[in-house]
Design a protein around this motif. Sequence first.
Motif, PDB file in Angstrom:
ATOM      1  N   UNK A   1      34.666  40.371  27.294  1.00 60.68           N
ATOM      2  CA  UNK A   1      34.165  40.331  25.930  1.00 60.68           C
ATOM      3  C   UNK A   1      33.872  38.888  25.557  1.00 60.68           C
ATOM      4  N   UNK A   2      33.241  38.661  24.445  1.00 66.49           N
ATOM      5  CA  UNK A   2      32.984  37.310  23.989  1.00 66.49           C
ATOM      6  C   UNK A   2      31.641  36.779  24.450  1.00 66.49           C
ATOM      7  N   UNK A   3      31.331  35.578  23.991  1.00 60.00           N
ATOM      8  CA  UNK A   3      29.997  35.014  24.184  1.00 60.00           C
ATOM      9  C   UNK A   3      29.939  33.892  25.201  1.00 60.00           C
ATOM     10  N   UNK A   4      31.046  33.633  25.890  1.00 67.10           N
ATOM     11  CA  UNK A   4      31.067  32.485  26.796  1.00 67.10           C
ATOM     12  C   UNK A   4      30.958  32.883  28.265  1.00 67.10           C
ATOM     13  N   UNK A   5      30.731  34.164  28.516  1.00 67.52           N
ATOM     14  CA  UNK A   5      30.729  34.633  29.908  1.00 67.52           C
ATOM     15  C   UNK A   5      29.716  33.882  30.742  1.00 67.52           C
ATOM     16  N   UNK A   6      28.510  33.718  30.236  1.00 60.58           N
ATOM     17  CA  UNK A   6      27.427  33.161  31.057  1.00 60.58           C
ATOM     18  C   UNK A   6      27.680  31.712  31.469  1.00 60.58           C
ATOM     19  N   UNK A   7      28.531  31.006  30.758  1.00 58.37           N
ATOM     20  CA  UNK A   7      28.801  29.613  31.103  1.00 58.37           C
ATOM     21  C   UNK A   7      30.160  29.451  31.778  1.00 58.37           C
ATOM     22  N   UNK A   8      30.808  30.546  32.070  1.00 60.99           N
ATOM     23  CA  UNK A   8      32.154  30.516  32.644  1.00 60.99           C
ATOM     24  C   UNK A   8      32.132  30.601  34.158  1.00 60.99           C
ATOM     25  N   UNK A   9      33.119  29.957  34.754  1.00 61.08           N
ATOM     26  CA  UNK A   9      33.421  30.166  36.161  1.00 61.08           C
ATOM     27  C   UNK A   9      34.237  31.448  36.253  1.00 61.08           C
ATOM     28  N   UNK A  10      33.821  32.354  37.114  1.00 63.13           N
ATOM     29  CA  UNK A  10      34.508  33.625  37.269  1.00 63.13           C
ATOM     30  C   UNK A  10      35.101  33.706  38.671  1.00 63.13           C
ATOM     31  N   UNK A  11      36.332  34.172  38.738  1.00 61.84           N
ATOM     32  CA  UNK A  11      37.022  34.253  40.023  1.00 61.84           C
ATOM     33  C   UNK A  11      37.782  35.570  40.148  1.00 61.84           C
ATOM     34  N   UNK A  12      37.971  35.980  41.380  1.00 60.87           N
ATOM     35  CA  UNK A  12      38.880  37.073  41.706  1.00 60.87           C
ATOM     36  C   UNK A  12      40.048  36.492  42.498  1.00 60.87           C
ATOM     37  N   UNK A  13      41.241  36.885  42.092  1.00 58.75           N
ATOM     38  CA  UNK A  13      42.462  36.545  42.798  1.00 58.75           C
ATOM     39  C   UNK A  13      43.144  37.842  43.225  1.00 58.75           C
ATOM     40  N   UNK A  14      44.104  37.711  44.127  1.00 62.71           N
ATOM     41  CA  UNK A  14      44.930  38.859  44.475  1.00 62.71           C
ATOM     42  C   UNK A  14      46.378  38.414  44.701  1.00 62.71           C
ATOM     43  N   UNK A  15      47.255  39.377  44.521  1.00 60.84           N
ATOM     44  CA  UNK A  15      48.671  39.065  44.669  1.00 60.84           C
ATOM     45  C   UNK A  15      49.416  40.276  45.210  1.00 60.84           C
ATOM     46  N   UNK A  16      50.305  39.995  46.169  1.00 53.19           N
ATOM     47  CA  UNK A  16      51.216  41.006  46.683  1.00 53.19           C
ATOM     48  C   UNK A  16      52.618  40.615  46.268  1.00 53.19           C
ATOM     49  N   UNK A  17      53.505  41.582  46.151  1.00 50.06           N
ATOM     50  CA  UNK A  17      54.869  41.273  45.704  1.00 50.06           C
ATOM     51  C   UNK A  17      55.531  40.230  46.585  1.00 50.06           C
ATOM     52  N   UNK A  18      56.145  39.245  45.958  1.00 53.62           N
ATOM     53  CA  UNK A  18      56.859  38.224  46.680  1.00 53.62           C
ATOM     54  C   UNK A  18      56.002  37.077  47.173  1.00 53.62           C
ATOM     55  N   UNK A  19      54.708  37.136  46.907  1.00 53.87           N
ATOM     56  CA  UNK A  19      53.815  36.066  47.349  1.00 53.87           C
ATOM     57  C   UNK A  19      53.067  35.484  46.162  1.00 53.87           C
ATOM     58  N   UNK A  20      52.556  34.273  46.368  1.00 56.94           N
ATOM     59  CA  UNK A  20      51.784  33.631  45.319  1.00 56.94           C
ATOM     60  C   UNK A  20      50.420  34.303  45.179  1.00 56.94           C
ATOM     61  N   UNK A  21      49.900  34.224  43.976  1.00 54.33           N
ATOM     62  CA  UNK A  21      48.553  34.719  43.751  1.00 54.33           C
ATOM     63  C   UNK A  21      47.577  33.827  44.516  1.00 54.33           C
ATOM     64  N   UNK A  22      46.631  34.440  45.206  1.00 54.97           N
ATOM     65  CA  UNK A  22      45.685  33.663  46.001  1.00 54.97           C
ATOM     66  C   UNK A  22      44.251  33.922  45.551  1.00 54.97           C
ATOM     67  N   UNK A  23      43.450  32.872  45.659  1.00 47.22           N
ATOM     68  CA  UNK A  23      42.038  32.970  45.314  1.00 47.22           C
ATOM     69  C   UNK A  23      41.298  33.751  46.391  1.00 47.22           C
ATOM     70  N   UNK A  24      40.533  34.736  45.966  1.00 50.90           N
ATOM     71  CA  UNK A  24      39.735  35.534  46.892  1.00 50.90           C
ATOM     72  C   UNK A  24      38.286  35.057  46.904  1.00 50.90           C
ATOM     73  N   UNK A  25      37.708  34.922  45.714  1.00 51.94           N
ATOM     74  CA  UNK A  25      36.294  34.534  45.620  1.00 51.94           C
ATOM     75  C   UNK A  25      36.017  33.980  44.237  1.00 51.94           C
ATOM     76  N   UNK A  26      35.011  33.127  44.155  1.00 51.54           N
ATOM     77  CA  UNK A  26      34.606  32.567  42.878  1.00 51.54           C
ATOM     78  C   UNK A  26      33.100  32.467  42.798  1.00 51.54           C
ATOM     79  N   UNK A  27      32.591  32.477  41.562  1.00 49.11           N
ATOM     80  CA  UNK A  27      31.158  32.323  41.340  1.00 49.11           C
ATOM     81  C   UNK A  27      30.966  31.464  40.104  1.00 49.11           C
TER      82      UNK A  27
END
Length: 116
Positions: A25-51
């Motif tokens: 939502x909101x009006x700043x999407x087009x100027x934002x860096x967007x990323x996907x992360x993933x996390x499994x129990x007991x591990x740190x969240x890791x970066x998967x992909x960014x655009x």
Amino acid sequence: QVQLVESGGGLVQAGGSLRLSCAASGSIFSISLMRWYRQVPGKQRELVAGISRGGSTNYADSVKGRFTISRDNAKNTVYLQMNTLKPEDTAVYYCNQNLPGLYDAWGQGTQVTVSS
């Protein structure tokens, strides 16, 4: 306040595909860096992909050639196409919206489970 809503997770067999979506939502999407992360129990969240807002992409080595991140600024949505899924891709996947130094927001996460 920006809200991020992920969808598209689920259970799939190894070798299968899923497409995750993250609607912002909101009006700043087009100027934002967007990323996907993933996390499994007991591990740190890791970066998967960014655009970037300009469309430049980056990927974790573990998903290169299998995952594709894309964005549709008209729909305020970022996607993660995941092909040739492996059991080790099982995790909760989170969407992140970032304006460096100004704003950082996270979605609630969507579970992806890959069975062998």
